[in-house]
Design an enzyme around this catalytic site. Structure first.
Site, PDB file in Angstrom:
ATOM      1  N   LYS A 118       0.806  -1.220   0.000  1.00 31.69           N
ATOM      2  CA  LYS A 118       0.000   0.000   0.000  1.00 31.69           C
ATOM      3  C   LYS A 118       0.841   1.273   0.000  1.00 31.69           C
ATOM      4  O   LYS A 118       0.405   2.310  -0.514  1.00 31.69           O
ATOM      5  CB  LYS A 118      -0.945   0.005   1.202  1.00 31.69           C
ATOM      6  CG  LYS A 118      -2.037  -1.056   1.172  1.00 31.69           C
ATOM      7  CD  LYS A 118      -3.033  -0.809   0.057  1.00 31.69           C
ATOM      8  CE  LYS A 118      -4.224  -1.751   0.134  1.00 31.69           C
ATOM      9  NZ  LYS A 118      -5.197  -1.512  -0.959  1.00 31.69           N
ATOM     10  N   GLU A 149      -9.635   5.890   3.027  1.00 26.83           N
ATOM     11  CA  GLU A 149     -10.440   4.824   3.606  1.00 26.83           C
ATOM     12  C   GLU A 149      -9.528   3.622   3.842  1.00 26.83           C
ATOM     13  O   GLU A 149      -8.474   3.516   3.221  1.00 26.83           O
ATOM     14  CB  GLU A 149     -11.584   4.443   2.658  1.00 26.83           C
ATOM     15  CG  GLU A 149     -11.211   3.446   1.565  1.00 26.83           C
ATOM     16  CD  GLU A 149     -10.139   3.936   0.594  1.00 26.83           C
ATOM     17  OE1 GLU A 149      -9.328   3.098   0.155  1.00 26.83           O
ATOM     18  OE2 GLU A 149     -10.100   5.136   0.276  1.00 26.83           O
ATOM     19  N   SER A 185       1.640  -9.761  -0.656  1.00 23.79           N
ATOM     20  CA  SER A 185       1.294  -8.337  -0.627  1.00 23.79           C
ATOM     21  C   SER A 185       1.511  -7.675   0.723  1.00 23.79           C
ATOM     22  O   SER A 185       1.639  -6.460   0.806  1.00 23.79           O
ATOM     23  CB  SER A 185      -0.162  -8.141  -1.053  1.00 23.79           C
ATOM     24  OG  SER A 185      -1.040  -8.883  -0.216  1.00 23.79           O
TER      25      SER A 185
END
Length: 410
Positions: free
Chosen positions: A102, A124, A394
């Protein structure tokens, strides 16, 4: 040897999206009129930044000196031996700063917000990793940050909530609807509509109105660009299959992007099968033809879990980051073009994969990533021993330990 120029992001590398933001019949902009000027401004600012060597150079420097890129690829020797089939390599996004992919997108968009003169960021989050990444980038650049998070996700991701607060970000609980990611996005969009002139919406996945799916894909494409180069340099060949979990789909599209023109390489996305399709408690948009079909959610047209009246269905996944009723429009397009294929892993399969990777490789994966590992466990034993699977790990699983302990009754 990798140069700074090699790390620059190259836009316009595929024929999608078109100038209106469509990937075939998917994508576009379905937002209130008040947001259209902001989206036009964002589109122009993004493409200007991508053609500015100073912006690209600063992002590349931060990727190297702050995020810790390039992240390595790791040969999973013991998992490979255990499964007895294809060789398995992990793209280690869990080793990036903040513990997940991210940060790639959050840092890029935060730099863009700063370039546009926006001092207030909203975001969010579901699993909390995008919230942490946004809070991290905001702290680095001295920006005000507010993160919307469903109260269900706050309860199951307490460590990440505390991390965001430590970084100086306000975490705003959302108690409407299912109190998960869908509802957090709803509230973030409401905030943006109200404060559009002063606020930058740092959207966390490859979804939403154009240009977000394109922009997030481009910022995450560093994953696949690095992995492609690393496979050739370290292994001497490209993988036969690339596998990644798919919620909104940013980590998957980031991996797939560099391999999409290699038609001999299978691109496989893994959705959240929850408690099974028959239970109705899942987030597998492509796997349930009864309720998964094209529709509009959060400003874009894609595949959406919806009832006969078009009402958005509640979803379930043991992983908060995959607990979402829609998927990024480029994934819907790749599936329709039969360039990528999508399957699912249930909660039980993901927890088993979480356990196996931890015990066999000493790597505790995020529950989202464990869904991708679950597909590897199914697929690898049936492939030749000289075949290669590249799976995007991830994120790391620290954030999920409370959830896993509850699920396993520890």
């Amino acid at each position: 040897m990798t140069t700074k120029q090699d790390t620059f992001i190259h836009t316009g590398t595929t024929n999608v999206p078109d100038e209106r933001g469509y990937y075939g019949e998917y994508g576009g902009r379905f937002v209130p009129e008040t947001l259209m000027p902001a989206l036009d401004e964002l589109t122009e600012a993004y493409h200007d930044a991508m053609h500015d060597p100073a912006f690209q150079g600063r992002l590349a420097d931060l990727q190297a000196t702050y995020t810790g890129r390039p992240t390595p690829i790791t040969f999973a020797q013991r998992l490979t031996d255990y499964l007895g089939g294809a060789r398995i390599y992990l793209k280690r996004e869990d080793l990036a700063h903040t513990g997940a992919h991210k940060i790639n997108n959050a840092l890029g968009q935060a730099l863009l917000a700063q370039r546009m003169g926006k001092r207030r960021i909203i975001a969010e989050t579901g699993a909390g990793q995008h919230g942490v990444a946004s809070a991290t980038a905001a702290a680095l650049l001295g920006l005000e940050c507010h993160v919307y998070m469903g109260s269900v996700d706050i309860a199951r991701q307490r460590p990440n909530v505390f991390r965001m607060k430590l970084l100086g970000t306000e975490v705003i609980p959302v108690d409407s609807g299912s109190r998960t990611l869908k509802d957090a996005i709803n509230e973030a969009i409401r905030d943006w509509v109200t404060n559009v002139n002063t606020t930058y919406y740092l959207l966390g996945s490859a979804l939403g109105p154009h240009p977000y799916p394109e922009m997030v894909r481009d910022f995450q494409s560093v994953i696949g660009t690095e992995a492609r180069r690393q496979m050739l340099e370290q292994v001497g060949q490209l993988p036969d299959s690339c596998i990644a979990c798919v919620g909104g789909g940013s980590n998957a599209i980031g991996l797939f992007h560099a391999f999409r023109n290699d038609e001999t390489i299978d691109l496989i996305g893994v959705e959240a099968g929850g408690r099974g399709i028959a239970s109705g408690q899942h987030a597998a948009r492509f796997a349930d033809p009864g309720i998964g079909r094209p529709g509009v959610l959060h400003g874009t047209r894609s595949f959406v879990l919806q009832d006969a009246d078009g009402q958005i269905m509640n979803t379930h996944s043991v992983s908060a980051g995959l607990d979402y009723a829609s998927v990024g429009p480029e994934h819907a397009y790749l599936r329709e073009m039969e360039r990528a294929f999508y399957t699912l892993a249930t909660d039980e399969e993901a927890l088993d994969a979480f356990d196996k990777l931890s015990r066999l490789e000493g790597i505790i994966p995020a529950l989202e990533s464990a869904h991708a590992i679950a597909e590897v466990i199914k697929r690898a034993p049936h492939m030749p021993k000289d075949a290669i699977i590249l799976v995007n790990l991830s994120g790391r699983g620290d954030k999920d330990l409370d959830t896993v302990m509850q699920e396993l009754g520890e």
